[in-house]
Design a protein around this motif. Sequence first.
Motif, PDB file in Angstrom:
ATOM      1  N   GLU A  47     -46.944  28.568  69.327  1.00 59.53           N
ATOM      2  CA  GLU A  47     -46.589  28.170  70.679  1.00 59.53           C
ATOM      3  C   GLU A  47     -47.686  28.572  71.647  1.00 59.53           C
ATOM      4  N   ALA A  48     -47.878  27.762  72.687  1.00 63.78           N
ATOM      5  CA  ALA A  48     -48.941  28.006  73.653  1.00 63.78           C
ATOM      6  C   ALA A  48     -48.490  27.565  75.035  1.00 63.78           C
ATOM      7  N   ARG A  49     -49.025  28.198  76.059  1.00 62.63           N
ATOM      8  CA  ARG A  49     -48.694  27.824  77.431  1.00 62.63           C
ATOM      9  C   ARG A  49     -49.493  26.620  77.886  1.00 62.63           C
TER      10      ARG A  49
ATOM     11  N   PRO B 198     -42.793  25.395  76.348  1.00 57.12           N
ATOM     12  CA  PRO B 198     -44.133  25.666  75.814  1.00 57.12           C
ATOM     13  C   PRO B 198     -44.546  24.589  74.822  1.00 57.12           C
ATOM     14  N   PHE B 199     -45.837  24.478  74.623  1.00 59.18           N
ATOM     15  CA  PHE B 199     -46.353  23.575  73.607  1.00 59.18           C
ATOM     16  C   PHE B 199     -46.104  24.171  72.223  1.00 59.18           C
ATOM     17  N   VAL B 200     -45.843  23.312  71.269  1.00 56.62           N
ATOM     18  CA  VAL B 200     -45.692  23.717  69.876  1.00 56.62           C
ATOM     19  C   VAL B 200     -46.767  23.010  69.063  1.00 56.62           C
ATOM     20  N   LEU B 201     -47.613  23.771  68.390  1.00 57.16           N
ATOM     21  CA  LEU B 201     -48.671  23.217  67.563  1.00 57.16           C
ATOM     22  C   LEU B 201     -48.315  23.407  66.101  1.00 57.16           C
ATOM     23  N   GLN B 202     -48.315  22.321  65.360  1.00 52.14           N
ATOM     24  CA  GLN B 202     -48.094  22.388  63.914  1.00 52.14           C
ATOM     25  C   GLN B 202     -49.452  22.557  63.248  1.00 52.14           C
TER      26      GLN B 202
END
Length: 454
Positions: free
Chosen positions: A157-159, A141-145
């Motif tokens: 976290e995002a798909r 998954p994507f990890v956004l700070q």
Amino acid sequence: MPSSIETNAALPIAIIGAGPVGLAAAAQLTARGLRPLVIEAGAGPGAAVRQWGHVRMFSPWRFNVDAAARALLEGQGWKAPPPASFPTGNELVADYVEPLARALSQAGVDLHYGARVTGISRRHHDRLHDGAPGRGRAEAPFVLQVEGADGHTDTIEARAVIDATGTWSSPNPASAHGLPAPGETPASAHIRYGIPDVLGADRATYAEATTLVLGGGHSAMNTVLDLVKLGDGARILWAFRRPLGAVNFGGGAADGLAARGALGARAQSLVEAGRIEALAPFLVHRIEQKGGRLEVQGEREGQAASVTVDRLIVATGFRPDLSMLGELRLDLDRAVQATPALAPLIDPNLHSCGTVRPHGEAELRHPGEPGFYMAGMKSYGRAPTFLLATGHEQVRSIAAYLAGDLEAARRVELELPETGVCSASRPVIEIKAPAAAGSCCAASPAPAAKECCG
């Protein structure tokens, strides 16, 4: 279908930016039963649009409302503005963006304001690492700070991720080299970027000043026309990088958007009448502060040249801020900074037409980073021509793809007006003596104009 989207189906789809395109993306996803999560750095929706809220758009309302957003709003009793009228940026926010944000919230969409995304990566995978087969970065998954208004940093976290942050916060500098001119940053108190509110909040700054406007696009035209309306106390210099005979003032009566065509025609008439001092070509090299004024040093036809002014307005366009995307494997054209599939359609180096070409998910995808998209103005990189309706079509296609509707994702559902511009040159203008005093803009009912930075 990318495995990262399938593997992480329980996670939301992150949308960065709560402007008109970002919120349209949320509406499109919601209509397809997907779960968007909107993250906005500003204190509320439409934060960037508010910064040019005084400017009237040259696209009427019928081009500015996304179909899924309209359906959601009308389901909650919203009444659309007259389709043929031209909103200002402030009206776009008040009459559409803010109601849409409320409607999305009532529909269960999470909208986070005052939250700035500072970085995006994949869980346990930096840009360098592929990972093991079946457990690699494509499946992660994507990890956004995300940094909150209080300075606290957290991760989400995002798909999938849709970056709809626009380009308004990253204006091009004054220098002809693409870098800030020496002295530009120290002189920032005398410099504005984009379209200042010349006839409103900033009137006192420019009313009795000598102002140099840099740029040949619609933002510069807007600014020049407003400066002329200030009257005789304002002296206006307008600098172009090209010779005056090669300056493109737009499609005039041939433009499918009448207000856009009228804007260029009015600007050209002012130059031809000598109401504005045109410097063409003029390439900025250095800016020096002298006695409370600015000496803008540069080059004209190979010779050193300079002008001394009170104020400098840099309306030379915008560029994408890619700083938060450093850990992603992006596929970007080396010149335009759009995806390689989109760049040839919009690159002004390859064709002179300013027409926006319809495109969708296939042209916006990054093969090295499935599930990540830039949409809206940012997707165009450094290319200058963008319309809000294009952003709506982009996010419609992306949402269809993320929902597994590949046929709808490939289908084009957009018709846009032609610019009427397909030539980089026109007859050389003979500069005449300045016309008599008085406003030459009052006779034209055409609204001022701006392409939307959604």
